[in-house]
Design a protein around this motif. Structure first.
Motif, PDB file in Angstrom:
ATOM      1  N   LEU A 130      -4.983   0.180  -5.209  1.00  0.00           N
ATOM      2  CA  LEU A 130      -4.400   1.003  -4.059  1.00  0.00           C
ATOM      3  C   LEU A 130      -3.336   0.189  -3.748  1.00  0.00           C
ATOM      4  O   LEU A 130      -3.575  -0.973  -3.805  1.00  0.00           O
ATOM      5  N   VAL A 131      -1.668   0.796  -3.479  1.00  0.00           N
ATOM      6  CA  VAL A 131      -1.020  -0.731  -3.374  1.00  0.00           C
ATOM      7  C   VAL A 131      -0.222   0.077  -2.177  1.00  0.00           C
ATOM      8  O   VAL A 131      -0.224   1.026  -1.005  1.00  0.00           O
ATOM      9  N   ALA A 132       0.103  -1.382  -1.529  1.00  0.00           N
ATOM     10  CA  ALA A 132       0.886  -1.451  -0.102  1.00  0.00           C
ATOM     11  C   ALA A 132       2.531  -0.469   0.271  1.00  0.00           C
ATOM     12  O   ALA A 132       3.251  -1.382   0.970  1.00  0.00           O
ATOM     13  N   ARG A 133       1.841   0.029  -0.838  1.00  0.00           N
ATOM     14  CA  ARG A 133       3.618   1.413   0.062  1.00  0.00           C
ATOM     15  C   ARG A 133       3.246   2.772  -0.125  1.00  0.00           C
ATOM     16  O   ARG A 133       2.654   3.364  -0.715  1.00  0.00           O
ATOM     17  N   GLY A 134       3.554   3.367   0.245  1.00  0.00           N
ATOM     18  CA  GLY A 134       3.184   4.670   0.963  1.00  0.00           C
ATOM     19  C   GLY A 134       4.709   6.307   0.996  1.00  0.00           C
ATOM     20  O   GLY A 134       5.891   5.842   0.562  1.00  0.00           O
ATOM     21  N   SER A 135       4.235   7.209   1.583  1.00  0.00           N
ATOM     22  CA  SER A 135       5.220   7.869   1.545  1.00  0.00           C
ATOM     23  C   SER A 135       6.346   7.995   2.963  1.00  0.00           C
ATOM     24  O   SER A 135       7.466   8.085   3.021  1.00  0.00           O
ATOM     25  N   ASP A 136       6.501   6.590   3.563  1.00  0.00           N
ATOM     26  CA  ASP A 136       6.864   5.841   4.663  1.00  0.00           C
ATOM     27  C   ASP A 136       8.366   5.350   3.437  1.00  0.00           C
ATOM     28  O   ASP A 136       9.404   4.689   4.452  1.00  0.00           O
ATOM     29  N   ASP A 137       8.088   4.533   2.487  1.00  0.00           N
ATOM     30  CA  ASP A 137       9.174   3.995   1.851  1.00  0.00           C
ATOM     31  C   ASP A 137       9.266   4.841   0.794  1.00  0.00           C
ATOM     32  O   ASP A 137      10.344   4.192  -0.149  1.00  0.00           O
TER      33      ASP A 137
END
Lengths: 278, 165
Positions: A130-137
């Motif tokens: 699980l990584v701390a970047r998502g669709s917002d990025d």
């Protein structure tokens, strides 16, 4: 009486499990789960960070002398590499200018985004992060995740607003279209516990230990030319159709703490994101 | 006492998903703390109390995993079931520490095996499972050992009858 009570508990929990499986497919439940994950993930990550020094002590106990010697050697190497770096920077400037003139596309820094690993999938047999970047990025499903040295470590499989799941190439459900760099022999790189296996390569194929395996454009699922691993062993019996090829990943997949996600790549659309495509 | 167990199991689940993956990089080699705790509690305290504690033990890993909570709950059910069977089968016979230690170790060991097997099946990872058998045996022994260590700690305090009580 006690048996009846236990049977009732067992039935109720079995029903709850089935219900949990049933409702997990619905979007509102997924959102609740995502919110819960946003709360729990930092806690779990905090525990991991607190335990990491202890694990370093455990795994490296008794190696203080070796580590000290290695440290001295590495310091010397860093000094010489810094000198080389200056030279390479000058050469890079010249190459960039030439690439701009030729209009060639390459893996530019604005196509990558760094993402910290929040936690590892605790389910046995599942190799996901699980990584701390998502669709917002700008992260999207199917984008490759790179490790140290720009080597492929996994593929984004599920994206939330601020977090994403990356399935590592060592996951048993992972299968990637690759080619052997030197001989251009195609195959499928599949996850298998510690190492990877290169499947569907004929027994007589020209593959040797040490050959580098890179991603292929076949299928358009990954950008071609990403380093994926190095051939560790090649075995075959006369009755085999395909060779048994073990490939070792180029990154330490079990201890990875940060990945680079290629946000500039859209699966199925871009195939020329990296120069020197096969 | 269920509340105490729920609290302990929740803490154990946090350690399971947070601390243990760092200490045991191979996912098959990780001892299962909630399984050890549930096994030890069911043999030494009460089988009835462990059922409800399976929920937090399943939901927390489900939230931080690609695998669904429902599968984790199903994988944990055999632990309580085995605990119930072992306790009921040998109930009424010798219930001293000499009985509790092997019983706890058996419940924890069998529970660990069933947990890993079910999650491997639903994760379609039987190939890795077969390759990881020595590692799984290690994880099973570790889980059993943890459960055995917990056994004396979980033995209920018995009221001592004095001269005037």
């Amino acid at each position: 009486m006690a048996i009846n009570r236990s049977a009732a508990w067992f039935s109720a929990l079995l029903l709850s499990a089935v219900l949990l499986l049933g409702v997990s497919a619905f979007a509102p439940v997924g959102r609740v789960e995502s919110q819960a994950r946003n709360i729990i993930a930092p806690l779990v990550s905090g525990i991991q960070n607190a335990v990491r020094p202890l694990s370093n002590v455990i795994f490296h106990a008794g190696q203080v002398r070796e580590l000290s010697e290695e440290n001295s050697a590495l310091r010397l190497e860093v000094e010489s590499l810094q000198a080389e770096l200056g030279t390479f920077r000058e050469q890079r400037t010249a190459v960039d200018a030439a690439a701009t003139l030729l209009g060639a596309s390459s893996l530019a820094p604005d196509q990558l985004i760094a993402a910290h690993v929040l936690l590892r999938d605790p389910a046995p047999g599942q190799s996901s992060l699980l990584v701390a970047r998502g669709s917002d990025d700008g992260v999207a499903t199917g984008q490759p995740a790179l490790g140290a040295g720009g080597t492929l470590v996994g593929v984004v499989t599920n994206v939330e607003e601020t977090r994403s799941w990356v399935r590592l190439i060592s996951d048993s459900n992972s299968s990637i279209s690759v080619v052997v760099q030197s001989s251009r022999i195609p195959g499928a790189l599949e996850g298998a516990e510690d190492n990877l296996t290169l499947e569907f390569v004929e027994r007589e194929a020209n593959v040797a230990v040490g050959d580098v395996v890179i991603t292929s454009a076949l299928g358009g699922r990954l950008p071609p030319g990403l380093l994926a691993g190095r051939v560790a062993s090649v075995e075959s019996q006369p009755q085999d159709i395909h060779a048994r090829i073990i490939v070792e990943p180029l990154s330490a997949l079990r201890t990875i703490e940060q990945v680079l996600i290629v946000t500039g790549f859209l699966p199925g659309l871009d195939t020329d994101i990296i120069k020197g495509t096969p | 006492m269920s509340l105490t167990l729920i609290l302990f199991v929740t803490l154990a689940s946090f350690l399971q998903v947070g601390a243990l993956p760092v200490l045991f990089p191979d996912p098959w080699s990780v001892p299962l703390l909630p399984v050890a705790l549930v096994a030890a509690w069911s043999v030494n305290r009460s089988c009835d109390e462990v059922w409800i504690a399976l929920l937090p033990a399943a939901v927390l890993p489900g939230i931080v995993s690609t695998q669904r909570s429902g599968w984790f709950l199903m994988a944990l059910l055999p632990v309580a079931l085995i605990g119930e069977v072992v306790t009921q089968t040998i109930a009424g016979e010798q219930r001293g520490l000499r009985w509790r230690l092997p019983a706890t170790a058996s419940v924890a060991g069998l529970g660990t095996l069933s947990y890993l097997l079910l999650l491997a099946i639903v994760g379609r990872d039987l190939h890795s499972l077969s390759e990881a058998i020595p590692t799984i045996v290690g994880a099973t022994l570790e889980t059993s050992a943890i459960a055995v260590v917990l056994t004396p700690l979980l033995q209920p305090r018995r009221r001592r009858h004095g001269l005037f009580t």
